[in-house]
Scaffold this motif. Structure first.
Motif, PDB file in Angstrom:
ATOM      1  N   VAL A 151       0.861  -1.181   0.000  1.00 45.91           N
ATOM      2  CA  VAL A 151       0.000   0.000   0.000  1.00 45.91           C
ATOM      3  C   VAL A 151       0.900   1.234   0.000  1.00 45.91           C
ATOM      4  CG1 VAL A 151      -1.910   1.193   1.126  1.00 45.91           C
ATOM      5  CG2 VAL A 151      -1.722  -1.302   1.306  1.00 45.91           C
ATOM      6  N   PRO A 152       1.118   1.857  -1.132  1.00 48.57           N
ATOM      7  CA  PRO A 152       1.974   3.052  -1.170  1.00 48.57           C
ATOM      8  C   PRO A 152       1.411   4.171  -0.301  1.00 48.57           C
ATOM      9  CG  PRO A 152       1.604   2.183  -3.381  1.00 48.57           C
ATOM     10  CD  PRO A 152       0.666   1.450  -2.469  1.00 48.57           C
ATOM     11  N   ASP A 153       2.304   4.908   0.285  1.00 47.91           N
ATOM     12  CA  ASP A 153       1.928   6.004   1.173  1.00 47.91           C
ATOM     13  C   ASP A 153       1.626   7.238   0.327  1.00 47.91           C
ATOM     14  OD1 ASP A 153       1.409   7.549   3.345  1.00 47.91           O
ATOM     15  OD2 ASP A 153       3.504   7.784   3.958  1.00 47.91           O
ATOM     16  N   LEU A 154       0.524   7.168  -0.387  1.00 47.45           N
ATOM     17  CA  LEU A 154       0.104   8.244  -1.280  1.00 47.45           C
ATOM     18  C   LEU A 154      -1.375   8.535  -1.045  1.00 47.45           C
ATOM     19  CD1 LEU A 154       1.798   7.032  -4.593  1.00 47.45           C
ATOM     20  CD2 LEU A 154       2.625   8.834  -3.072  1.00 47.45           C
ATOM     21  N   PRO A 155      -1.822   9.733  -1.339  1.00 49.41           N
ATOM     22  CA  PRO A 155      -3.257  10.031  -1.201  1.00 49.41           C
ATOM     23  C   PRO A 155      -4.061   9.362  -2.293  1.00 49.41           C
ATOM     24  CG  PRO A 155      -2.094  11.923  -2.107  1.00 49.41           C
ATOM     25  CD  PRO A 155      -1.035  10.933  -1.741  1.00 49.41           C
ATOM     26  N   GLY A 156      -5.337   9.181  -2.028  1.00 49.52           N
ATOM     27  CA  GLY A 156      -6.239   8.613  -3.015  1.00 49.52           C
ATOM     28  C   GLY A 156      -6.661   7.216  -2.673  1.00 49.52           C
TER      29      GLY A 156
END
Length: 1263
Positions: A151-156
């Motif tokens: 789970v990449p630490d990015l918004p969305g």
């Protein structure tokens, strides 16, 4: 199932079918929820218990035939290996406990983590041997192994940032993500249903039957069915926003990749149909399944993991048509993944002792495909490499036993379980499996061996088509005994002695030999010795082949090796030789202009002026076909090695000659290596090795070397411009052999040293000009690997710096750097900045730059600063860059020995989300340890010992690879014995494992302790009170528990002061997060039976003050009655997954029972908690090389050392003894805490068990 003629009765039931239904997958929360349904056929009429494997899953409910609720016991001794003793810190004790714990849950021994008691209503059906359905509802949250979430630490939302999940683990890891019989010996048919969000795709084993969307179109369910019986370890899963690509050449094959990678996916997999066609034609059998799926994922556990009808592969294997180097390795990995579909998933091992067969056969089939695709030279090169790897491992580490049923090894780990084997051992194990199958091919012939494989596939195909009642599914399992029987049936040959020598034993044959030509007798007197004193040596008795190349041709001679020292006389075949002839043989051949015939039938002209005038022997080889696992040290004159290198067409012989010529720095060796380097007909890998050998020879001949530096003229002749040879031509990599030489020659030249042991100035200038004139504008291939090789070459020119220190403590700075070092730093900085703007494939240039910077630091040209590498090692940076940074950090730890850096790397190992990065960091600590046993180091502290012990004891309980890696590090640093830095306690009892006087692992639950599964009448007699009763059972009505002693507490007999205490509570582990239970179920009155074999004095009241640091609070919580009810916890959890809002009543205060469990539970026995970690994604890169030279190097504060943990040792006291030198603890309670502190068992509250958590392996949970 038959093995060695006996029926396996360890498991009194058979698995006919299993349904796996995953009702929801939440990628953001890293969790899933679902149920399994196992169709079980009893084999005995008195079956009362069923044992299932399940780890880190929360079990909600167990039912039989959807009608009867079943009680179950959960016990996992692997959560903490060494529980009963706090002072044992030697690996022999850990190895014994580790193997005992794994055997306690091994399904092949009839064991498991969950023991289900069948209700009495089912006894009649079982007496009639009728099958029944066992349903288990479970959920999985934030798993630490088995199922990996990216789970990449990015918004969305999850699908927009390419979040995905996939199965990850070694053998027998399916228990980590769903309840099953986690063994290869129980194949069954499967029905798998996976419900995911509408934007995601679920890929699992079997044929996709249908995809059904929910009415709101927000979710969809994928229905798969696997009709071929398959064991649970071969079941895999992948969920994510995959892009789908159907292979145009073979529609049964489907490829899945992450978004925006479809184009390179097409190029990477465009040949995969050729592998299927090759295997089907070779085995004379069609692919056993009806479909095949490739799933490429990020942060893969291994490069390739095979499951039935699918393979999970690393995204790093994908490449475009502009990449050359990755093509060979990627095609090899994909081809082996297809081969494992035949032998590995379709035909699986029966037990772990049979694992060498599917591993070896799939590797052998892959080797034949490589032989067809890349040529025979590449195939023999791989064989030579595997053979060298096995020889080095057995010589340096220890023996490799393929079948450990008859004997164990002398390693610091047990080889009888896949969960206890060192990963380094497994790599050598796979290589030896392949070599043994190839040796078997040479013993019985390739065609007969292929017929054996064909027979195995045919029997398995026929057996898979039958129903379970036919008892033919055993043909899908491959064992050593069945393989031996098949070979005897098909070929009529007996290979039992072969298996006993190479499969049941460890070691390689080690030969030392030389020869002398006897002119009078015209014979070669050959002498061979075996070195039996070396580590990993094997006494070989059997045939051996010796090949002699004479003037009249090449001749093979077979001998029988029977003793350690053997002499043979070999008569030469030269017909023109006669006694009294004074004319040298080489002169006769030269005058006759006769060519020398080689083994291949080719005739070549040779310059025979260098050979002995009296001998017709050109060279001699021992075991040329590599038909033995052997290491041969051979002595012959240098001119024979030179002839062998020039004219022998076998690349294995050429490699042997190159390694031997390193010890003969003569003009003849120089000419031979130069000729090979310029020979375009020679295999490119041999030319690459010749370049490195020539550099070593040139360094040895530095005093007599004449002419330009070695290989410079050759390089300019091959790659220089026609008008100006000093300037390299534009890159054109159409000739792959020249491309690999273009990368290799500068690296080899960078190793050259002059008489002052520094790189010659002309060589340094030559390498710097390669940077300057590199032009890839018209090349259709990428030059990233070539540029990375140039950076490596520049780093290899560096020699240790000699600096005059004018001020104490003054280090290197930009002002006192040499001109050569400044040029190297400028190129490194330019490449690093360019990589920031235009990153190349797999960031190969950045990897080389980091390695070069560390080289400059080691040789004193740059200050040793580790923070620079730590920024590149953070999670979020590309994996290859992180691995290069970890290499530098580990090397920094070895040279500087700073504890804070050692603890930093251990923290990364404990918390990093990428499991392979953890594994790699531990592996580097093994290969490049900061210190070794019996060495003095600032890192040799008690804190490091305790931290490593805790890692392998309980931290890595859900990843056997990491646990074994930690054990390897411990062994490398301290050996098998207790580390010398630890204090020796006064009352320490050393356990003798050789005398079998070790204490039982407290986590192991023998049959005697499973009294909960006895008949109801026995339980009633126990409740009435029996004087011989050991356990103290307490019936607690949780609705009546209060501050006072409950009237429902019953005690049958007064407990002794030293009886063990085990608290059995409910069916759900205490590690369940809050909110998992529905409050409606709490209102129901239900009694929970607390089964307490007392190990400490039990107080008269049920609640003890929790102020003492050794207390642990256990919350008694109600479990759901039925999973299907709307008020059950399972339904509530499922609705939470789906997103349906519920109105919950005000929660009632939970009641708790607090008990002193310090003597039963250790600090590590509490269930491990999840550590949330936020990692920076950007790594700082200097904009100028001056950024690598800080004015003052500041060391970071020392990180806190994790407090060491220990268990409290207790003595067993006899019942009727009252006179002791010391008083009982209950006689002086005011001094109890002080005594425990002196014994070293009391620590701060930070390391005490959590007051709301209980180890799953210490209390046995019972509904």
């Amino acid at each position: 199932m038959k093995k060695d003629g006996k029926v396996d009765v360890s498991r009194p039931y058979k698995l006919a079918h299993q349904t796996l239904c995953i009702r929801a997958v939440n990628l953001e929360k890293k969790s899933l929820i679902g149920y399994v349904e196992l169709v079980i056929r009893p084999l005995r009429q008195d079956l009362k218990r069923v044992k299932i494997n399940s780890k880190q899953c929360r079990i909600y409910h167990v039912s039989i035939n959807d009608q009867h609720e079943a009680k179950f016991l959960y016990n996992d001794p692997t959560l903490e290996i060494c529980q009963g003793d706090a002072k044992q810190r030697n690996l022999d004790y850990f190895q014994h406990c580790h193997f005992s714990a794994m055997s306690a849950v091994d399904p092949d021994n009839g064991n498991g983590e969950i023991t289900v008691r069948l209700p009495p209503e089912m006894y009649l059906n079982i007496a009639e041997l009728r099958p029944f359905r066992l349903c288990i509802e479970f959920s999985l949250e934030n798993p630490k192994g088995g199922l990996h979430f990216v789970v990449p630490d990015l918004p969305g939302p999850a699908h927009e940032k390419a979040a995905h999940a996939f199965t990850a683990g070694l053998h027998n890891s399916s228990r980590l993500w769903f309840p099953c019989l986690d063994t290869y010996s129980e194949p069954c048919t499967w029905k798998i249903e996976v419900t995911v969000d509408n934007e995601l795709t679920a890929v699992t084993c079997g044929d996709l039957i249908e995809v059904i969307s929910t009415p709101d179109k927000k979710r969809k369910t994928f229905h798969y069915f696997l009709s071929i019986p398959t064991s649970a370890p071969n079941i895999g899963l992948a969920v994510g926003p995959f892009e789908i690509y159907v292979d145009p050449n073979m529609h049964e094959v489907t490829h899945f990749c992450l978004p925006h990678l479809t184009e390179i996916l097409k190029h990477t997999t465009n040949y995969i149909h050729q592998a299927f066609e090759f295997y089907e034609e070779l085995l004379s059998s069609r692919y056993p399944y009806t479909c095949y799926k490739h799933v490429f994922v990020d942060e893969a556990y291994e490069e390739s993991t095979s499951y039935a009808t699918m393979s999970v592969l690393s995204t790093n294997l994908l490449h475009s048509n502009r990449i050359i180097d990755q093509t060979i390795s990627t095609r090899t990995v994909l081809a082996e993944a297809v081969a494992k579909q035949f032998f590995g998933t379709f035909i699986a091992m029966q037990t772990w002792s049979d694992a060498w067969l599917p591993l070896g056969i799939s590797g052998y089939l892959c080797g034949l495909f490589i032989k067809k695709t890349f040529g025979n030279n590449e195939y023999r090169f791989r064989i030579s490499k595997y053979l060298k790897d096995v020889q080095e491992y057995e010589n340096r580490v220890g023996g490799i036993v393929l079948d450990p049923t008859k004997r164990d090894s002398n390693h610091h780990f047990s080889i009888k379980s896949p969960h206890t084997v060192s990963p380094r051992y497994m790599e050598a194990f796979r290589s030896k499996c392949f070599l043994v199958i190839r040796m078997l091919e040479q013993r019985i012939g390739e065609q007969l061996l292929i017929q054996v494989f064909n027979k195995l596939v045919a029997l398995a195909t026929t057996g898979a088509a039958q129903k379970v009642e036919a008892n033919t599914w055993g043909n899908l399992l491959l064992s050593t005994s069945s393989f031996l029987k098949i070979i005897s049936t098909v070929t009529g040959k007996e290979i039992t002695p072969f298996l006993e020598l190479w499969v049941s034993q460890s070691g390689c044959a080690r030969f030392f030999g030389n020869f002398v030509f006897n002119r009078k007798r015209n014979v070669v007197e050959l002498e061979l010795k075996q070195d039996l004193g070396a580590k990993g040596a094997l006494k070989y008795v059997g045939p051996l082949t010796v090949t002699i190349q004479e003037l009249d041709g090449s001749f093979n001679h077979n001998f029988k090796i029977e003793e350690n020292k053997t002499k043979f006389d070999i008569t030469c075949h030269s017909k023109c030789r006669r006694l009294g002839c004074l004319t040298p043989l080489w002169a006769i051949y030269r005058n006759k202009k006769k060519k020398i015939p080689l083994m291949t039938g080719e005739e070549v002209d040779m310059d025979l002026s260098a050979m002995d005038a009296d001998s017709p022997v050109l060279w001699l080889r021992v075991d040329p076909d590599m038909s033995l696992l052997s290491h041969v040290t051979w002595e012959q004159p240098d001119y024979m090695w030179q002839y062998q290198l020039r004219y022998e067409r076998d690349i294995v012989a050429q490699r042997e000659a190159i390694r031997a010529l390193e010890n003969y720095p003569t003009a003849g060796t120089r000419r031979a290596l130069t000729d090979i380097l310029e020979d375009e007909h020679c295999f490119y890998r041999i030319r690459m090795e010749a370049a490195h050998c020539l550099a070593k020879v040139a360094n040895s001949m530095v005093g007599v070397w004449a002419g330009p530096p070695a290989m410079m003229t050759i390089f300019r002749k091959m790659f220089g411009s026609h008008s100006c040879p000093a300037i390299i031509r534009q890159n054109t990599f159409s000739n792959f052999q020249n491309y690999f030489l273009l990368k290799t020659i500068p690296n080899a030249m960078a190793l050259l040293r002059n008489i002052h042991t520094i790189c010659p100035p002309e060589v340094f200038k030559f390498i710097m000009e390669l940077f300057k004139y590199n032009d890839n504008s018209r090349n259709k291939f990428s030059d990233n690997y070539y540029r990375a090789a140039l950076v490596e070459a520049a780093a290899q020119t560096v020699t240790p710096a000699i600096t005059l220190m004018t001020t104490p403590g003054q280090g290197p700075s930009a002002d006192n750097l040499s001109a050569e070092t400044k040029q190297i730093l400028e190129e490194i900085t330019r490449y690093l900045n360019l990589e920031k703007l235009l990153p190349c494939y797999r960031h190969t240039v950045t990897v080389s730059c980091l390695s070069a910077i560390r080289t400059l630091q080691k040789f004193g040209h740059l200050p040793s600063e580790v923070e620079f590498f730590k920024s590149y090692a953070k999670h979020g940076v590309f994996r290859d860059i992180r691995l290069a940074a970890i290499d530098a950090i580990v090397d920094f730890i070895k040279t500087e020995s700073r504890p804070e850096d050692m603890y930093w790397i251990l923290s990364l190992v404990e918390t990093d989300p990428d499991l392979y990065v953890r594994h790699y960091a531990l592996r580097q600590l093994v290969l490049n340890p900061p210190f070794r046993r019996m060495e003095t180091s600032a890192l040799h502290t008690e804190g490091l010992v305790e931290r490593l012990w805790k890692m392998m004891n309980c931290t890595f309980s859900y990843d056997s690879r990491l646990r074994c890696d930690a054990a390897d590090v411990y062994f490398t640093l301290y050996g098998r014995t207790r580390p010398s830095c630890l204090p020796i306690p006064d009352n320490m009892v050393v356990l003798s494992l050789k005398d079998r006087k070790n204490k039982m692992n407290p986590a192991f639950v023998p049959d005697e302790m499973e009294e909960m599964f006895e008949d109801e009448d026995e339980e009633e007699r126990m409740e009435e009170g029996d004087s011989s009763q050991v356990d103290t059972e307490v019936d607690i009505d949780v609705t009546d528990i209060g501050g006072e002693e409950s009237s429902s507490l019953k005690r049958k007999s007064p407990p002794s002061a030293d009886q063990p205490a085990v608290l059995t509570i409910g069916s759900v582990p205490e590690t369940c997060p809050e909110g998992i239970f529905n409050e409606d179920s709490v209102s129901l009155s239900k009694k929970l039976k607390l089964k307490m074999p007392m190990e400490f004095p039990m107080e008269s009241q049920a609640t003890v003050s929790p102020k003492a640091s050794g207390t642990q609070e256990v919350t008694v919580t109600k479990t759901p009655i039925t999973p299907s009810s709307a008020t059950s916890a399972y339904a509530a959890e499922f609705l939470k997954f789906v997103g349906v809002k519920q109105e919950h009543p005000a929660p009632e205060p939970q009641l708790s029972v607090t008990m002193d469990t310090s003597s039963r539970l250790s600090e590590g026995s509490s269930s491990p908690t999840t550590t949330n970690m936020t990692s920076g994604r950007e790594s700082s890169v200097p904009l100028s090389f001056a950024g690598l030279l800080p004015p003052s190097s500041s060391t970071s504060d020392m990180s806190s050392v994790t407090d060491s943990k220990a268990h409290k040792a207790k003595k067993k006291k006899k019942k009727n003894k009252h006179k002791h030198k010391h008083k009982h603890k209950h006689e002086r309670p005011e001094k109890d805490l002080l005594e425990r502190i002196r014994e070293g068992s009391m620590y701060s509250s930070e390391n005490s068990p959590s007051v709301t958590q209980t180890n799953l392996s210490s209390p046995e949970f019972e509904i």
